[in-house]
Every structure is written in structure tokens, then in C-alpha cells.
Design a protein around this motif. Structure first.
Motif, short mmCIF file in Angstrom:
data_model
loop_
_atom_site.label_atom_id
_atom_site.label_comp_id
_atom_site.label_asym_id
_atom_site.label_seq_id
_atom_site.Cartn_x
_atom_site.Cartn_y
_atom_site.Cartn_z
N ASN A 289 0.82 -1.21 0.00
CA ASN A 289 0.00 0.00 0.00
C ASN A 289 0.86 1.27 0.00
OD1 ASN A 289 -3.18 -0.35 0.41
ND2 ASN A 289 -2.08 -2.15 1.14
N LEU A 290 1.91 1.29 0.79
CA LEU A 290 2.76 2.49 0.82
C LEU A 290 3.50 2.65 -0.51
CD1 LEU A 290 3.50 4.81 2.80
CD2 LEU A 290 5.61 3.57 3.25
N ALA A 291 3.92 1.51 -1.08
CA ALA A 291 4.66 1.56 -2.35
C ALA A 291 3.79 2.12 -3.48
CB ALA A 291 5.16 0.16 -2.71
N MET A 292 2.47 2.02 -3.33
CA MET A 292 1.56 2.46 -4.40
C MET A 292 0.76 3.68 -3.98
SD MET A 292 0.10 -1.16 -5.76
CE MET A 292 1.21 -2.45 -6.32
N LEU A 293 1.23 4.35 -2.95
CA LEU A 293 0.45 5.44 -2.35
C LEU A 293 0.13 6.57 -3.34
CD1 LEU A 293 1.15 7.13 0.99
CD2 LEU A 293 1.81 8.37 -1.03
N ARG A 294 -1.11 7.06 -3.26
CA ARG A 294 -1.45 8.29 -3.99
C ARG A 294 -1.56 9.42 -3.00
NH1 ARG A 294 -5.79 6.76 -8.78
NH2 ARG A 294 -4.50 5.07 -9.60
N PRO A 295 -0.61 10.36 -3.04
CA PRO A 295 -0.58 11.42 -2.03
C PRO A 295 -1.88 12.23 -2.03
CG PRO A 295 1.42 11.44 -3.35
CD PRO A 295 0.48 10.49 -4.01
N LYS A 301 4.36 13.53 -5.67
CA LYS A 301 4.10 12.39 -6.54
C LYS A 301 4.88 11.19 -6.01
CE LYS A 301 4.69 11.08 -11.38
NZ LYS A 301 5.28 11.50 -12.65
N VAL A 302 4.20 10.05 -5.92
CA VAL A 302 4.87 8.83 -5.47
C VAL A 302 4.84 7.80 -6.58
CG1 VAL A 302 4.69 6.86 -3.89
CG2 VAL A 302 4.44 9.18 -3.01
N GLU A 303 5.98 7.19 -6.86
CA GLU A 303 6.06 6.12 -7.85
C GLU A 303 6.67 4.87 -7.20
OE1 GLU A 303 7.23 8.01 -11.96
OE2 GLU A 303 7.88 9.31 -10.33
N THR A 304 6.30 3.73 -7.76
CA THR A 304 6.68 2.45 -7.15
C THR A 304 7.96 1.90 -7.77
OG1 THR A 304 4.31 2.01 -7.04
CG2 THR A 304 5.78 0.15 -6.61
N PRO A 342 -6.15 2.54 -5.08
CA PRO A 342 -6.64 2.56 -6.45
C PRO A 342 -5.59 2.13 -7.47
CG PRO A 342 -6.36 4.81 -5.60
CD PRO A 342 -6.19 3.88 -4.44
N THR A 343 -4.32 2.32 -7.13
CA THR A 343 -3.25 1.92 -8.04
C THR A 343 -3.22 0.41 -8.21
OG1 THR A 343 -1.96 3.84 -7.39
CG2 THR A 343 -0.75 2.03 -8.41
N ALA A 344 -3.33 -0.31 -7.10
CA ALA A 344 -3.34 -1.77 -7.19
C ALA A 344 -4.58 -2.22 -7.97
CB ALA A 344 -3.34 -2.40 -5.79
N ILE A 345 -5.71 -1.58 -7.70
CA ILE A 345 -6.93 -1.97 -8.41
C ILE A 345 -6.72 -1.82 -9.92
CG2 ILE A 345 -9.37 -1.36 -8.78
CD1 ILE A 345 -8.84 -2.85 -6.14
N ALA A 346 -6.07 -0.74 -10.33
CA ALA A 346 -5.80 -0.53 -11.76
C ALA A 346 -4.84 -1.60 -12.29
CB ALA A 346 -5.24 0.86 -12.00
N GLY A 524 -4.52 6.77 7.42
CA GLY A 524 -3.64 5.86 6.67
C GLY A 524 -3.69 6.04 5.16
N PHE A 525 -3.22 5.01 4.46
CA PHE A 525 -3.23 4.94 2.99
C PHE A 525 -2.70 6.26 2.38
CE2 PHE A 525 -6.41 1.97 4.70
CZ PHE A 525 -5.88 0.79 4.22
N GLY A 526 -3.45 6.91 1.48
CA GLY A 526 -2.96 8.13 0.82
C GLY A 526 -2.54 9.22 1.80
N GLU A 527 -3.18 9.23 2.98
CA GLU A 527 -2.86 10.27 3.96
C GLU A 527 -1.46 10.06 4.55
OE1 GLU A 527 -4.71 12.61 3.77
OE2 GLU A 527 -6.82 12.01 3.60
N ASN A 528 -0.90 8.87 4.37
CA ASN A 528 0.47 8.64 4.86
C ASN A 528 1.47 9.56 4.16
OD1 ASN A 528 -0.45 6.67 6.63
ND2 ASN A 528 -0.16 5.00 5.15
N SER A 529 1.06 10.15 3.03
CA SER A 529 1.93 11.11 2.34
C SER A 529 2.31 12.27 3.25
CB SER A 529 1.24 11.63 1.07
OG SER A 529 -0.03 12.16 1.38
N ARG A 530 1.42 12.61 4.18
CA ARG A 530 1.71 13.72 5.11
C ARG A 530 2.91 13.38 5.98
NH1 ARG A 530 -3.19 16.82 5.44
NH2 ARG A 530 -4.85 15.80 4.27
N VAL A 531 2.99 12.11 6.36
CA VAL A 531 4.07 11.64 7.21
C VAL A 531 5.38 11.59 6.42
CG1 VAL A 531 4.84 9.70 8.63
CG2 VAL A 531 2.41 10.35 8.61
#
Ligand code: GTP
Ligand code: SPV
Ligand code: MN
Length: 617
Positions: A289-295, A301-304, A342-346, A524-531
Motif C-alpha cells: 500500500n505504501l509503495a503504491m500510495l497516492r498522495p 508524486k509517489v512512484e513504485t 486505487p493503483t493496485a486496483i488498476a 492511513g493509505f494516501g494520507e500517509n503522504s503527510r508523514v
């Protein structure tokens, strides 16, 4: 009736790719003489071969073909209900000396284990095809990459290895050119021909062959892997945990690099600056999930690059460079949905093998968390009718998807860079309902190693055992370190010395802290971008921090909480470091460290003392 005999075979008797490397030919012959397959096939890794194997698996009932219009070229596998996770109790490190396996691994004397393995593998492939699967961990021919060859009697394993590794002709060519390779033998332990007394009996295959007796064995000195009785990913796809972590950790110790249970991601900041980050969380604790995070914060921008394993070595500029040795994701399905990942879903749109998820009536898949409301009727992971009233999960909690990495829309262009990417920061995390704050920065490398060494996490369904039980999982490597854990910590300390100023910064994170009602407080999830943003601002030296006993915490104004629905009480809880609870935790750490006797690096005792002083101060 098939008559099997032990007549020696020559390389000319092998179907598929031609092999000439004498060591490889000898080894294949030796394993065939032991396991006595009906046929030997050397895999080329082609799309056609994958198509043939998956069609065979559909005919055998191992795979169900999903509706091709909904999910092209995708399949569902249902395992035996007993073969759904890693079996840590049957995983062995067979070093010459017991102390070299250390107190955290099951150890067996190599000679004794070889004898036991010879017994269970004898005739274990009778009536089956023995597949020879050459593979590369890392881009083929890369300076950090390594070759292996898995022999298996499972076509499901071959198909999965084609997704998870660079498998086939190119890897074999490296061997023919003289590259070193690690031999790995796998059998599901369900021969189709068995001898009872004088009688030779042929039996029908089952959809998911496996055996109640299981062995997942590693010989660190001779660099060999032997796996028997399971078809489940971590037990059977031997390039993954067995090679890329257990054997590779030993190679790393001997050669001055690191093989880690870490995701790798690339982050680009609003100013265009690029960072790379690695993070170790225990199994099913959020790496994919972190590897595919959408900030959720603007401009980032996060890329895996990888979601489970990192091989890292110091580069000529003194920084730590990481590659993802894998080519695919073997990800946890439950909890993966449009709102969480959503990235994994795609990525799962096409060409996927799902294992132990539920089947919808129109030939697609479902699992808890895919959508908010389940369909009214499903076939559950065991093949039974299921409705929302059933009261059991439709998908197994450790059900998984297997998909090529480049199907993720977030994949970074440099994910196959042979030399790796320079790591700016390393995160250690786990599932902790209490004690561990949302983020804290280590005071220095040694303190970071102490944080990694003392990680505890609530156990998940990724391995057999009681889910939810708190256990130590140092560096998220408890089930994966191929040698003495205390020596591994010493190796990390040495790596810090080698890297010096070029070393990544180390942080501890926890997405899973709960309030009095048992609710996970952090979204969590996308909100982890804040961290992540705060961590990178620290890397840049942009913000000061507050010294706390367990590490440096963000000043309240520095963590971007815009638009988040969190009360002051929540925030207080997320960053609470309670001296009493932490003193108890320090006592448990002392007990834990005592298990390692005189192999424990003195730095770890010093760090524990320093923690206690900060708690008292
Ligand atoms: P392995 O493949 O077993 O090594 O696991 P992993 O570390 O890649 O775990 P993964 O990302 O698949 O997450 C496992 C579970 O944790 C899934 O059910 C996720 O939905 C859930 N999860 C991941 N990230 C978060 C998060 O930030 N917050 C919460 N609450 N749950 C999360
Ligand atoms: C894990 O359990 O950490 C996994 C899945 O990544 S497995 O490959 O099965 O080990
Ligand atoms: Mn993992």
C-alpha cells in the motif's frame, strides 16, 4: 499404468530449452533420479508457454478462468484450506553450527536434514512433469542481480514464477555464460504414482496437490533451498522469501550488502526534487500500500520501485543503492479497494492470478474491502456458496494477487535500473495499537538500528499462528533472516560505518494506533503522504523537531494536517509517548536481548540504556 524406472537421463531427454552447462545438467539429473518424474521440461519463460501451462491448470481444476471480458487472461486458484500461508514452524535454517542460525530460527543439522529430505523427496514427482525454471532476481545481468534455478513439479509455481521473476531463456543464458546460480528444489509432495509393497498404483491428481508434511529448508553455507509439501507463494516461489531474503541475507553479510523485507518508492516533491525511500513493515502491515500510495497533499508524486524486497549496496559515491529483485507483486487482496489502493486496483485489470479470493456469479473476483457492500451471492475461497449472512470471510484473510510490476500505473521509469536508486530514508513500522507514535526520527544510525531491532507487531494472517498477537519482528525480518539475528544487527551497524554521512536517515512509523474504542485513529493509505513529507523535510534539514524519549517527533505546526478530520485528542494519542508503558517495553526489550547472549552487539545494550535515561529524564 505408468512404469517408472530409474534409468539415467541425459540432457537430450529434457524437453523445452536445451541446457549444456555441465553443473546444471548434472544437478537436474540428480534431482530427477531422486524424485523420478515422468518428464523433464526446461522452461523458456515465453508467453506461449505461460498460455499452455495456465490452460493445463484450468483443465486440471487448479485454476478457474475468469470472465475474459471483465478481466482478460486472469485466473483464480483455490488452495487446500490447510495451505494458505507461510509455515514458519516448518521453516529451517540448516547451518553447520546451531548458533549461526540463531535463537529466532528453527535449526536442523545439515546432515540430518539432508537425510530427511532425501526420504520425502524420493519418488515425490512420480507421474508428474518436473519443470526446470531458470530465473534472475533483479534485471538479467545487472551488477546487483543474481541467478537461481527452481526445480518444481507444480505448474502453478511455474506460472507464478513467470510473473514474479525474470524467468526463462535470458536467465539460462547467464548460466551458460558461467554465472553463479542458487539451486532450489520444490515438490508439492503428491506423486501420481506410488508403490505399495509390490504394487504400483496410479492415482488421479487433485486441484491443489500438497502434503501435510512440509519442509522449507535453507542451507546457508552451500546456498541451497529445498521446499516440500506446500504450493503457497512464500513456501513455493523459491526466488522470493527463500532466495531473495534468507539466502541473500547471508550473501549480503559475507559480501557487504543488505537483503531486506522492504518496499522501495520514489517521491517527487513540489519543487521537483526526487527522493527514494525504503520501508520495512512485517508481513501484511502495509508495504504494498505504501509503495503504491497516492498522495492526498498537493504537489507530491509517489512512484513504485518495489513492494516487498530490497537489495541494497553502497555505491561509489558512498550512498546506499537499492534494487527490487522481483518482477511482480504477490500482494494481499483483502483491504485493497478503490478508496485504499486505487493503483493496485488498476494494476489488477488484466493478466492476474488470484489465489483464495471469492468468485462472483458473473466470473469475476471479490474480497473483503474491494467494495463497501459485498455482492448478494459469491462462491467463497473454499468453493462454497456464500452470502453476506454467512458470517465467514468470502476471501481468505491472506488471499493474494500475483501480477507483473509494470502493470501498476505508478511504476517508476527507473524501477529496472540495474544499479539501483539512492536511498534517502528508511522507515521501520509495524502494527501497534499502543505506544509507538505515528512517526519519530532516530537520533542517529545506531539508534535507528536499535529501533529496527526492537520492532514489535501484531501478527497477521500471512503466516500460521494467532492473528493479533504482539510479537517481536526485528527489521520485519523475523521469518526471513537466514542467519543469527544478533549478527544481522551487527552487520547493519557495520553498514552504517561504511556509509557514514551517506547513510539514509531512519524513522519509525505506526499507522495502526487505536483509541479506547479500538478504532484505528490515523486515516492511513494516501494520507500517509503527510508523514512522508515531514520525513523528507527532515532529510532536507528544513524543519526542527522535538526530542522525545523514543526519537524526534514533529512539532505540531510542521505536520501538514490540512483537511483532515482529526481532533486534538486524536493527535495527542498519535504522538503520545507514555514513560510508564515505555519503561515496561524497555524491560521486555532487555529480556528479548538476553536471548542473544554474547552475540548481541554492545551498541544495542548502550541504546537500551540511553532509552531508559531519556525516559527517566
Ligand atoms: P506482505 O505482502 O505480506 O509482505 O504485506 P505488505 O506489508 O505489503 O502489506 P499490504 O500493503 O498488503 O497491507 C496489508 C493490509 O494492511 C491490507 O489489508 C491493507 O489494506 C492494510 N493497510 C495497508 N496500509 C494501511 C494503512 O495505512 N492503514 C490501515 N489502517 N491499514 C493499512
Ligand atoms: C509475506 O508474508 O511477507 C509475503 C507473502 O510477502 S509470501 O511471499 O508468501 O511470504
Ligand atoms: Mn512480504
Amino acid at each position: 499404468m505408468v512404469m517408472t524406472h530409474a534409468a539415467p537421463r541425459t540432457a537430450a531427454d529434457f524437453d523445452g530449452l536445451r541446457i549444456t552447462d555441465p553443473d546444471l545438467v548434472d544437478w537436474v539429473q540428480e534431482i530427477a533420479a531422486l524424485t523420478r518424474p515422468a518428464r523433464i521440461y526446461v522452461c523458456d519463460g515465453s508467453r506461449e508457454e505461460y498460455g499452455r501451462l495456465t490452460s493445463q491448470l484450468v483443465a486440471a481444476g487448479t485454476l478457474v478462468r475468469l470472465d475474459d471480458a471483465k478481466r482478460p487472461r486472469s485466473f483464480l486458484a483455490r488452495s487446500e484450506p490447510s495451505d494458505v500461508a507461510r509455515v514458519e514452524s516448518r521453516t529451517f535454517i540448516c547451518s553447520e553450527q546451531e548458533a549461526d542460525a540463531g535463537p529466532t530460527n528453527n535449526w536442523a543439522e545439515p546432515g540430518v536434514m539432508r537425510e530427511e529430505l532425501r526420504e520425502v523427496f524420493a519418488g515425490s514427482m512420480r507421474g508428474r512433469t518436473m519443470y526446470v525454471v531458470p530465473f534472475s532476481m533483479g534485471p538479467v545481468g545487472g551488477p546487483i542481480s543474481r541467478i537461481g534455478v527452481e526445480i518444481t513439479d507444480s505448474a502453478y509455481v511455474v506460472a507464478s514464477m513467470r510473473i514474479m521473476t525474470r524467468m526463462g531463456a535470458a536467465a539460462l543464458e547467464r548460466i551458460e555464460q558461467g554465472a553463479d546460480w542458487v539451486p532450489a528444489v520444490h515438490s508439492v509432495g503428491h506423486p501420481l504414482v506410488v508403490t505399495h509393497g509390490n504394487e504400483v498404483v496410479t492415482r488421479r491428481d487433485v486441484p491443489w496437490p500438497c502434503n501435510d508434511t512440509k519442509y522449507i529448508c535453507h542451507f546457508p553455507e552451500t546456498r541451497e533451498i529445498w521446499s516440500y509439501g506446500s504450493g503457497y507463494g512464500g513456501n513455493a516461489l523459491l526466488g522470493k522469501k527463500c532466495y531473495a531474503l534468507r539466502i541473500a541475507s547471508v550473501l549480503g553479510r559475507d559480501e557487504g550488502w543488505l537483503a531486506e523485507h522492504m518496499l522501495i518508492l520514489k517521491i517527487t516533491g513540489p519543487d521537483g526534487r526526487v527522493y527514494h525511500l525504503a520501508a520495512a513493515f512485517p508481513s501484511a502491515c502495509g508495504k504494498t500500500n505504501l509503495a503504491m500510495l497516492r498522495p492526498t497533499i498537493p504537489g507530491w508524486k509517489v512512484e513504485t520501485i518495489g513492494d516487498d524486497i530490497a537489495w541494497m549496496r553502497p555505491g561509489p559515491d558512498g550512498r546506499l543503492y537499492a534494487i527490487n529483485p522481483e518482477a511482480g507483486f504477490f500482494g494481499v487482496a483483502p483491504g485493497t479497494g478503490e478508496s485504499t489502493n486505487p493503483t493496485a486496483i488498476a494494476a489488477l485489470d488484466h493478466d492476474v492470478i488470484f489465489t483464495n479470493v471469492a468468485l462472483t456469479d458473473d466470473g469475476d473476483v471479490w474480497w473483503e474491502g474491494l467494495t463497501d457492500t459485498p455482492p448478494e451471492h459469491l462462491t467463497d475461497w473454499q468453493g462454497n456458496d456464500w452470502t453476506p449472512e454467512s458470517g465467514t470471510p468470502a476471501a481468505h484473510p491472506n488471499s493474494r494477487f500475483t501480477v507483473r510490476a509494470d502493470q501498476a500505473p505508478s511504476i517508476a521509469p527507473e524501477w529496472e535500473d540495474r544499479g539501483g536508486v539512492p536511498i534517502d530514508a528508511i522507515l521501520f513500522g509495524g502494527r501497534r495499537a499502543t505506544n509507538v507514535p505515528l512517526i519519530a526520527e532516530a537520533y542517529d544510525w545506531e539508534h535507528g538500528v536499535f529501533i529496527g531491532a526492537t520492532v514489535s507487531s501484531e501478527q497477521t494472517a500471512a503466516a500460521e499462528g494467532a492473528v493479533g498477537q504482539l510479537r517481536r519482528d526485528p527489521f520485519a525480518m523475523l521469518p526471513f533472516c537466514g542467519y543469527n539475528m544478533a549478527d544481522y544487527w551487527a552487520h547493519w551497524l557495520e553498514m552504517g560505518e561504511t556509509l557514514g554521512d551517506g547513510a539514509p536517515r531512519i524513522f519509525q512509523v505506526n499507522w495502526f494506533r487505536r483509541d479506547g474504542d479500538g478504532r484505528i485513529v490515523w486515516p492511513g493509505f494516501g494520507e500517509n503522504s503527510r508523514v512522508l513529507e515531514w520525513a523528507l523535510r527532515r532529510v532536507n534539514g528544513e524543519v526542527a523537531a522535538v526530542d522525545a524519549p523514543t526519537g524526534r517527533l514533529p512539532r505540531p505546526r510542521d505536520l501538514n494536517l490540512d483537511g483532515l478530520d482529526l481532533g486534538q485528542e486524536d493527535l495527542d494519542l498519535l504522538f503520545e509517548v507514555d514513560p510508564d508503558s515505555w519503561s515496561s517495553e524497555a524491560d521486555l526489550t532487555e529480556e528479548y536481548f538476553a536471548r542473544f547472549g554474547d552475540r548481541l552487539p554492545a551498541e544495542m545494550t548502550d541504546q537500551l540504556r540511553a532509552l531508559r535515561q531519556r525516559l527517566a529524564g
